[in-house]
Design a protein around this motif. Structure first.
Motif, short mmCIF file in Angstrom:
data_model
loop_
_atom_site.label_atom_id
_atom_site.label_comp_id
_atom_site.label_asym_id
_atom_site.label_seq_id
_atom_site.Cartn_x
_atom_site.Cartn_y
_atom_site.Cartn_z
N VAL A 90 2.28 -4.01 0.07
CA VAL A 90 0.95 -3.41 0.09
C VAL A 90 -0.09 -4.54 0.23
CG1 VAL A 90 -0.72 -2.12 -1.32
CG2 VAL A 90 1.69 -1.46 -1.31
N PRO A 91 -1.17 -4.33 0.98
CA PRO A 91 -2.24 -5.34 1.02
C PRO A 91 -2.73 -5.63 -0.41
CG PRO A 91 -2.60 -3.70 2.72
CD PRO A 91 -1.47 -3.19 1.86
N VAL A 92 -2.94 -6.91 -0.73
CA VAL A 92 -3.29 -7.28 -2.11
C VAL A 92 -4.53 -6.53 -2.60
CG1 VAL A 92 -2.13 -9.51 -2.16
CG2 VAL A 92 -4.48 -9.38 -1.35
N ALA A 93 -5.49 -6.29 -1.74
CA ALA A 93 -6.70 -5.59 -2.15
C ALA A 93 -6.44 -4.12 -2.49
CB ALA A 93 -7.76 -5.69 -1.05
N GLU A 94 -5.34 -3.56 -1.99
CA GLU A 94 -5.02 -2.15 -2.24
C GLU A 94 -4.20 -1.95 -3.51
OE1 GLU A 94 -6.20 0.44 -0.37
OE2 GLU A 94 -7.36 -1.15 0.60
N VAL A 95 -3.56 -2.99 -4.00
CA VAL A 95 -2.67 -2.86 -5.16
C VAL A 95 -3.39 -2.26 -6.37
CG1 VAL A 95 -1.31 -4.17 -6.87
CG2 VAL A 95 -1.01 -4.60 -4.41
N PRO A 96 -4.57 -2.76 -6.75
CA PRO A 96 -5.23 -2.17 -7.94
C PRO A 96 -5.66 -0.72 -7.75
CG PRO A 96 -6.17 -4.32 -7.41
CD PRO A 96 -5.30 -3.93 -6.25
N LYS A 97 -5.75 -0.25 -6.52
CA LYS A 97 -6.19 1.12 -6.25
C LYS A 97 -5.06 2.14 -6.37
CE LYS A 97 -9.63 -0.62 -3.02
NZ LYS A 97 -10.04 -0.67 -1.62
N ILE A 98 -3.82 1.67 -6.42
CA ILE A 98 -2.68 2.58 -6.52
C ILE A 98 -2.67 3.22 -7.90
CG2 ILE A 98 -0.15 2.72 -6.59
CD1 ILE A 98 -0.12 0.51 -4.46
N ASP A 99 -2.57 4.52 -7.94
CA ASP A 99 -2.49 5.26 -9.19
C ASP A 99 -1.04 5.27 -9.66
OD1 ASP A 99 -2.67 6.99 -11.34
OD2 ASP A 99 -3.05 8.77 -10.11
N ALA A 100 -0.65 4.18 -10.30
CA ALA A 100 0.75 4.04 -10.73
C ALA A 100 1.15 5.16 -11.67
CB ALA A 100 0.96 2.68 -11.39
N GLY A 101 0.27 5.52 -12.60
CA GLY A 101 0.58 6.59 -13.54
C GLY A 101 0.87 7.90 -12.82
N GLY A 102 0.05 8.22 -11.84
CA GLY A 102 0.24 9.45 -11.09
C GLY A 102 1.50 9.43 -10.25
N GLU A 103 1.74 8.30 -9.59
CA GLU A 103 2.94 8.19 -8.76
C GLU A 103 4.20 8.25 -9.61
OE1 GLU A 103 3.07 8.42 -5.57
OE2 GLU A 103 0.94 8.24 -5.16
N LEU A 104 4.21 7.52 -10.72
CA LEU A 104 5.39 7.53 -11.59
C LEU A 104 5.59 8.88 -12.25
CD1 LEU A 104 4.97 3.97 -13.11
CD2 LEU A 104 6.60 4.67 -11.34
N ALA A 105 4.49 9.61 -12.50
CA ALA A 105 4.60 10.95 -13.08
C ALA A 105 5.35 11.89 -12.13
CB ALA A 105 3.22 11.50 -13.38
N ARG A 106 5.23 11.66 -10.83
CA ARG A 106 5.97 12.47 -9.86
C ARG A 106 7.47 12.37 -10.09
NH1 ARG A 106 4.40 10.20 -4.33
NH2 ARG A 106 6.01 11.67 -3.67
N LEU A 107 7.91 11.26 -10.65
CA LEU A 107 9.33 11.05 -10.91
C LEU A 107 9.74 11.60 -12.28
CD1 LEU A 107 9.74 7.36 -9.66
CD2 LEU A 107 9.92 9.49 -8.34
N GLY A 108 8.77 12.00 -13.08
CA GLY A 108 9.06 12.50 -14.41
C GLY A 108 9.36 11.41 -15.42
#
Length: 137
Positions: A90-108
């Motif tokens: 991922v472009p370094v400037a985009e990394v902090p914008k990723i909603d890790a909590g939301g994405e990981l929640a998709r996995l349960g």
């Protein structure tokens, strides 16, 4: 939408019926990762806040975020593999914008990790974000 590698994990999780199968899949993802060399397992790369020993080695290149990681616990190695699928490339400037909590929640993951593992996962995400922001600066 997340990176294709993460989407593939999410799709696989949709087909797995129970959490034990998903847990095994996370462990298999960790087993597939190359281990870190012992020389990289130093205090500077160690992630504090994890119950297990965890090392993350950032390697941003040309404005793109890359990292490698390892742990002494198989499930945590698998979680590192999941984070790798989410963040690596991922472009370094985009990394902090990723909603890790939301994405990981998709996995349960939120519902099935112990409090200690969840805290460790948050610590890993924070380290990834910090090192990406430093690389972007």
């Amino acid at each position: 939408m997340a990176r294709p590698a993460f989407e593939e994990i999410a799709e696989t999780f949709e087909f797995l019926d129970d959490w034990e199968d998903r847990y095994r899949h996370v462990i298999e993802l960790g087993k597939a990762m190359d281990p870190l060399e012992e020389a990289l397992k130093v205090p500077a790369t160690k992630v504090l806040g994890c119950a297990s020993q965890v090392w993350l080695v950032p390697a941003p290149e040309g404005g793109t975020y890359h990292f490698r990681g390892d742990s002494d616990a198989m499930i945590v190695r698998g979680l590192i593999a999941v984070l790798h699928a989410l963040y690596d490339g991922v472009p370094v400037a985009e990394v902090p914008k990723i909603d890790a909590g939301g994405e990981l929640a998709r996995l349960g993951l939120n519902d099935h990790l112990s409090a200690q593992r969840s805290n460790g996962l948050r610590a890993m995400v924070e380290r990834i974000r910090e090192t990406a922001m430093a690389a972007a600066a």
